[in-house]
Design a protein around this motif. Structure first.
Motif, PDB file in Angstrom:
ATOM      1  N   VAL A  42      -9.524  -6.831  17.391  1.00  0.00           N
ATOM      2  CA  VAL A  42      -8.070  -6.889  17.321  1.00  0.00           C
ATOM      3  C   VAL A  42      -7.727  -7.113  15.862  1.00  0.00           C
ATOM      4  CG1 VAL A  42      -5.962  -7.999  18.133  1.00  0.00           C
ATOM      5  CG2 VAL A  42      -7.982  -7.924  19.612  1.00  0.00           C
ATOM      6  N   LEU A  43      -6.932  -6.209  15.300  1.00  0.00           N
ATOM      7  CA  LEU A  43      -6.633  -6.273  13.875  1.00  0.00           C
ATOM      8  C   LEU A  43      -5.129  -6.270  13.657  1.00  0.00           C
ATOM      9  CD1 LEU A  43      -8.342  -4.468  10.979  1.00  0.00           C
ATOM     10  CD2 LEU A  43      -5.936  -3.977  11.317  1.00  0.00           C
ATOM     11  N   VAL A  44      -4.649  -7.253  12.942  1.00  0.00           N
ATOM     12  CA  VAL A  44      -3.231  -7.324  12.598  1.00  0.00           C
ATOM     13  C   VAL A  44      -3.048  -6.645  11.249  1.00  0.00           C
ATOM     14  CG1 VAL A  44      -1.376  -8.881  11.897  1.00  0.00           C
ATOM     15  CG2 VAL A  44      -2.816  -9.461  13.855  1.00  0.00           C
ATOM     16  N   THR A  45      -2.040  -5.812  11.157  1.00  0.00           N
ATOM     17  CA  THR A  45      -1.805  -5.161   9.865  1.00  0.00           C
ATOM     18  C   THR A  45      -0.306  -4.932   9.699  1.00  0.00           C
ATOM     19  OG1 THR A  45      -2.207  -3.197   8.522  1.00  0.00           O
ATOM     20  CG2 THR A  45      -2.185  -2.885  10.901  1.00  0.00           C
ATOM     21  N   HIS A  46       0.140  -4.801   8.476  1.00  0.00           N
ATOM     22  CA  HIS A  46       1.530  -4.419   8.307  1.00  0.00           C
ATOM     23  C   HIS A  46       1.635  -2.955   7.866  1.00  0.00           C
ATOM     24  CE1 HIS A  46       0.516  -6.371   4.332  1.00  0.00           C
ATOM     25  NE2 HIS A  46       0.735  -5.118   4.027  1.00  0.00           N
ATOM     26  N   ALA A  47       0.490  -2.277   7.775  1.00  0.00           N
ATOM     27  CA  ALA A  47       0.494  -0.879   7.356  1.00  0.00           C
ATOM     28  C   ALA A  47       0.293   0.021   8.571  1.00  0.00           C
ATOM     29  CB  ALA A  47      -0.595  -0.639   6.323  1.00  0.00           C
ATOM     30  N   ILE A  48       1.295   0.849   8.863  1.00  0.00           N
ATOM     31  CA  ILE A  48       1.221   1.738  10.023  1.00  0.00           C
ATOM     32  C   ILE A  48       0.055   2.718   9.870  1.00  0.00           C
ATOM     33  CG2 ILE A  48       2.480   3.503  11.312  1.00  0.00           C
ATOM     34  CD1 ILE A  48       5.071   2.107  10.397  1.00  0.00           C
ATOM     35  N   GLU A  49      -0.142   3.219   8.644  1.00  0.00           N
ATOM     36  CA  GLU A  49      -1.247   4.165   8.388  1.00  0.00           C
ATOM     37  C   GLU A  49      -2.584   3.537   8.769  1.00  0.00           C
ATOM     38  OE1 GLU A  49       1.006   3.297   6.243  1.00  0.00           O
ATOM     39  OE2 GLU A  49       2.011   5.084   5.469  1.00  0.00           O
ATOM     40  N   GLU A  50      -2.738   2.263   8.384  1.00  0.00           N
ATOM     41  CA  GLU A  50      -3.994   1.587   8.658  1.00  0.00           C
ATOM     42  C   GLU A  50      -4.226   1.484  10.164  1.00  0.00           C
ATOM     43  OE1 GLU A  50      -5.239  -1.481   5.861  1.00  0.00           O
ATOM     44  OE2 GLU A  50      -5.076  -2.869   7.542  1.00  0.00           O
ATOM     45  N   ALA A  51      -3.145   1.152  10.905  1.00  0.00           N
ATOM     46  CA  ALA A  51      -3.256   1.021  12.353  1.00  0.00           C
ATOM     47  C   ALA A  51      -3.657   2.353  12.976  1.00  0.00           C
ATOM     48  CB  ALA A  51      -1.929   0.535  12.925  1.00  0.00           C
ATOM     49  N   LEU A  52      -3.069   3.442  12.480  1.00  0.00           N
ATOM     50  CA  LEU A  52      -3.373   4.769  13.024  1.00  0.00           C
ATOM     51  C   LEU A  52      -4.790   5.196  12.698  1.00  0.00           C
ATOM     52  CD1 LEU A  52      -0.072   6.719  12.342  1.00  0.00           C
ATOM     53  CD2 LEU A  52      -1.179   6.408  14.561  1.00  0.00           C
ATOM     54  N   LEU A  53      -5.229   4.841  11.518  1.00  0.00           N
ATOM     55  CA  LEU A  53      -6.566   5.244  11.074  1.00  0.00           C
ATOM     56  C   LEU A  53      -7.654   4.484  11.834  1.00  0.00           C
ATOM     57  CD1 LEU A  53      -8.353   6.780   9.046  1.00  0.00           C
ATOM     58  CD2 LEU A  53      -8.122   4.820   7.526  1.00  0.00           C
ATOM     59  N   LEU A  54      -7.392   3.193  12.086  1.00  0.00           N
ATOM     60  CA  LEU A  54      -8.457   2.355  12.639  1.00  0.00           C
ATOM     61  C   LEU A  54      -8.406   2.219  14.148  1.00  0.00           C
ATOM     62  CD1 LEU A  54      -8.351  -0.577  10.023  1.00  0.00           C
ATOM     63  CD2 LEU A  54     -10.026   1.272  10.141  1.00  0.00           C
ATOM     64  N   THR A  56      -7.970  -2.532  18.739  1.00  0.00           N
ATOM     65  CA  THR A  56      -6.522  -2.631  18.904  1.00  0.00           C
ATOM     66  C   THR A  56      -5.892  -3.090  17.601  1.00  0.00           C
ATOM     67  OG1 THR A  56      -6.899  -3.309  21.166  1.00  0.00           O
ATOM     68  CG2 THR A  56      -4.684  -3.652  20.283  1.00  0.00           C
ATOM     69  N   CYS A  57      -4.821  -2.430  17.198  1.00  0.00           N
ATOM     70  CA  CYS A  57      -4.094  -2.882  16.019  1.00  0.00           C
ATOM     71  C   CYS A  57      -2.745  -3.430  16.445  1.00  0.00           C
ATOM     72  CB  CYS A  57      -3.877  -1.726  15.044  1.00  0.00           C
ATOM     73  SG  CYS A  57      -5.420  -1.180  14.308  1.00  0.00           S
ATOM     74  N   ILE A  58      -2.344  -4.524  15.813  1.00  0.00           N
ATOM     75  CA  ILE A  58      -1.037  -5.109  16.104  1.00  0.00           C
ATOM     76  C   ILE A  58      -0.163  -4.940  14.868  1.00  0.00           C
ATOM     77  CG2 ILE A  58       0.199  -7.220  16.712  1.00  0.00           C
ATOM     78  CD1 ILE A  58      -2.289  -8.209  18.085  1.00  0.00           C
ATOM     79  N   VAL A  59       0.993  -4.313  15.061  1.00  0.00           N
ATOM     80  CA  VAL A  59       1.940  -4.195  13.954  1.00  0.00           C
ATOM     81  C   VAL A  59       3.266  -4.798  14.386  1.00  0.00           C
ATOM     82  CG1 VAL A  59       0.895  -2.126  12.921  1.00  0.00           C
ATOM     83  CG2 VAL A  59       2.667  -1.881  14.658  1.00  0.00           C
ATOM     84  N   GLY A  60       4.036  -5.220  13.409  1.00  0.00           N
ATOM     85  CA  GLY A  60       5.330  -5.813  13.723  1.00  0.00           C
ATOM     86  C   GLY A  60       5.881  -6.475  12.484  1.00  0.00           C
ATOM     87  N   PRO A  61       7.173  -6.776  12.482  1.00  0.00           N
ATOM     88  CA  PRO A  61       7.772  -7.391  11.296  1.00  0.00           C
ATOM     89  C   PRO A  61       7.131  -8.751  10.998  1.00  0.00           C
ATOM     90  CG  PRO A  61       9.297  -7.436  13.145  1.00  0.00           C
ATOM     91  CD  PRO A  61       8.151  -6.598  13.568  1.00  0.00           C
ATOM     92  N   SER A  62       7.201  -9.159   9.764  1.00  0.00           N
ATOM     93  CA  SER A  62       6.537 -10.414   9.417  1.00  0.00           C
ATOM     94  C   SER A  62       7.268 -11.579  10.062  1.00  0.00           C
ATOM     95  CB  SER A  62       6.461 -10.586   7.901  1.00  0.00           C
ATOM     96  OG  SER A  62       7.740 -10.793   7.394  1.00  0.00           O
ATOM     97  N   GLY A  63       6.507 -12.546  10.500  1.00  0.00           N
ATOM     98  CA  GLY A  63       7.069 -13.709  11.169  1.00  0.00           C
ATOM     99  C   GLY A  63       7.271 -13.509  12.660  1.00  0.00           C
TER     100      GLY A  63
END
Ligand SMILES: Nc1ncnc2c1ncn2[C@@H]1O[C@H](COP(=O)(O)OP(=O)(O)O)[C@@H](O)[C@H]1O
Ligand SMILES: [Mg+2]
Lengths: 269, 298
Positions: free
Chosen positions: A199-211, A48-55
């Protein structure tokens, strides 16, 4: 190897469940409402990747899952069995490896703390050092290595600990673009071989899609779950999918959904 | 400056352009290497020549009467007197007395200083209870309590050793405590995430994390211990290098005084040097060479 692996019967059972999880920090400059009513289910053996604005509370959510922080209200249950080793092994963005331990000692740290014997834990550590391509650097200290190599120590340590789940907080965030791509390939390969709950937090959408198998999108603070989407790409995956038009479309739609939140968080930052 | 010869474009003037390029690179590296070695040799020469030149100047000035030879004994005479004192055992006796007090005081002070600092670092109530008091006492010039110690213990070895030990204690304790408190919170979090606790947390995270600061404390306190013991021996001792220096003033024997001064400086240098060696042995992760590059200075 005596790593905990997931049997196919386990797949689909939830590894973590959060019910109405909220978190507020009481601080000198007033309270910070970091998370609000998070209801999620992380399936065993899923990525699972978690993306979202910082903070928006991504790190906080991860730390709550790993037991480093307790929710202010709501509850987290996990169905992980780990024995002596911790149920979750963390990978932090930076500063997670110990400067005074060499590569071998750093990678063996988790099992060392779990009282695994020296021979056994070093054997596991050597295996994972080889997996991340650091063979020959066992005796080197972190300051002698590049940022990318230090992150590989952190990743090797998480795998070598033998925990059934891995919690990664922007593990590749501080790396340059090329190193980052190599490390993404590495992560895809290691995970596909091990199938741990990640569970991986990332700020890169590409990374979330890839992983990821699914992507959790969070709103600006207080962080809520805005949307959970399933990633449409089959496995095994490699970075070549980034060139496909499905990838571009998926990225675009995630960005549309996140844009307002990022704008909100920028305005209040 | 060197100029590179322009390479003919497209033409096959060079049989193997790769080999030629490699050879050129090799030569350039050799040049840089030789230049670096020359600069290092020059630095060393300058460092050695300066004190020799100063000593020569002193010798000449004292012999020609530019400097008052009764106050500034020419270096050759100091060396001669030092040799005599060495042979007669006088110098040896004083040095042994000073070294004994210095080492005892340093060891006592640092052992208790490290222990107190570590305990205060890991146990908050102790930190709250002792921290402010220790910080206040740190500011007190420790030599000022010598009379009190003399009052309590009389003119024995105890007040001399204690003066050194107390001075060392506070410096080491404060540095040890700071070392633990300053450990990066992210490092502590990583340790907690991997379930480090109790003795293992202390042994593999807190202690190594605080060690650089502890070593700084030891290095600083070694220099200070030499000052303190010299001052103590000025007034409250009948032997030791401090006594030797003070006594030569009273008897107007400047050449003896210079011998004492040189011996004390050597002692300070040796003490600090030993601690630097210890530091290198205990902190391999700070000193192991690697990608950390030094900026070249002019
Ligand atoms: N220990 C803490 N004490 C007080 N506030 C905190 C603490 N940890 C995080 N916060 C605050 O909670 C919010 C969410 O933080 P975080 O989870 O780190 O966000 P993200 O990882 O999404 O950038 C931020 O506003 C942050 O300042
Ligand atoms: Mg974060």
């Amino acid at each position: 190897m005596t790593q905990t692996t997931t049997t196919s019967a386990d797949v689909g059972r939830p590894a973590f469940t959060t019910r109405g999880v909220s978190k507020a920090f009481v601080g000198r400059h007033g309270n910070v409402h970091a998370l609000s009513d998070i209801n999620l289910e992380f399936r065993t053996g899923s990525f699972t990747c978690i993306v979202g604005p910082s903070g928006c509370g991504k790190s906080t959510l991860l730390r709550i899952l790993g037991g480093l922080e307790t929710p202010t209200s709501g509850e987290v249950t996990d169905h992980l069995e780990a024995g002596a080793v911790p149920k979750s092994a963390f990978v932090f963005q930076e500063h997670g490896v110990f400067p005074w331990l060499n590569v071998l000692q750093n990678v063996a740290f988790g099992e060392h703390m779990a009282n695994v014997g020296k021979r056994e834990r070093e054997e596991h550590a050597r295996h994972w050092i080889a997996e991340v391509g650091l063979t020959g650097f066992e005796q080197a200290y972190p300051h002698q290595l590049s940022g990318g190599m230090r992150q590989r120590i952190a990743i090797a340590r998480a795998f070598a600990t033998g925990s059934p789940s891995l919690l990664m907080d922007e593990p590749l965030g501080a790396l340059d673009a090329q190193t980052r791509m190599l490390m993404q390939e590495l992560l895809v390969r290691l995970w596909e071989a091990e199938r741990k709950t990640v569970v991986l937090v990332t700020h890169a959408i590409e990374e979330a899609l890839l992983l990821g198998d699914q992507i959790v999108m969070m709103s600006a603070r207080p962080g809520r779950v805005k949307e959970v989407i399933d990633v449409p790409f089959s496995r095994p995956r490699d970075v070549a999918i980034e060139g496909t038009s499905e990838f571009a479309q998926a990225r675009q739609s995630i960005w549309e959904s996140l844009r307002d939140e990022v704008q909100l968080s920028v305005r209040y930052a | 400056m060197t100029t590179t010869t322009p390479r003919p474009v497209g033409a096959s003037a060079v049989a193997d352009p790769n080999a030629a390029g490699a050879a050129e690179l090799d030569r350039a590296m050799q040049r840089d290497f030789r230049r670096e070695r020359r600069l290092k040799a020059r630095d060393l020469l300058l460092a050695v020549l300066t004190p020799i030149a100063l000593l020569l100047l002193w010798e000449v000035a004292a012999r020609t009467g530019v400097l008052d030879a009764r106050l500034f004994t020419p270096p050759t005479q100091i060396a001669q007197r030092g040799w005599e004192m060495l042979l007669s055992g006088e110098l040896w006796t004083h040095t042994v007395a000073t070294v004994g007090r210095l080492v005892t005081g340093l060891v006592l002070g640092s052992v208790f200083g490290v222990l107190a600092g570590l305990l205060m670092g890991v146990w908050r109530p102790l930190r709250a209870a002792l921290g402010p008091t220790f910080t206040a006492l740190y500011a007190l010039p420790k030599i000022a309590i010598l009379p009190l110690l003399l009052l309590i213990f009389g003119l024995t070895e105890t007040p001399k050793v204690l003066s050194v030990a107390i001075s060392v204690f506070f410096v080491v304790q404060i540095n040890t405590l700071a070392g633990i408190v300053q450990i990066d919170a992210r490092i502590i979090e990583a340790a907690r995430a991997y379930r480090a606790s109790g003795w293992k947390l202390f042994r593999y995270v807190l202690l190594p994390g605080a060690l650089p600061s502890i070593m700084t404390g030891l290095r600083v306190s070694a220099g200070m211990a030499v000052i303190v013991i010299t001052a103590v021996e000025f007034v409250a001792s009948n032997d030791g290098l401090g006594y030797l220096i003070w006594n030569s003033w009273q008897l107007f024997q400047p050449e003896k005084m210079f011998v004492g001064l040189i011996a004390v400086s050597l002692l300070g240098a040796i003490a600090t040097g030993l601690i630097i060696l210890l530091e290198k042995a205990l902190l391999p992760w700070k000193h192991a060479g690697g990608s950390k590059r030094k900026a070249t200075k002019p």
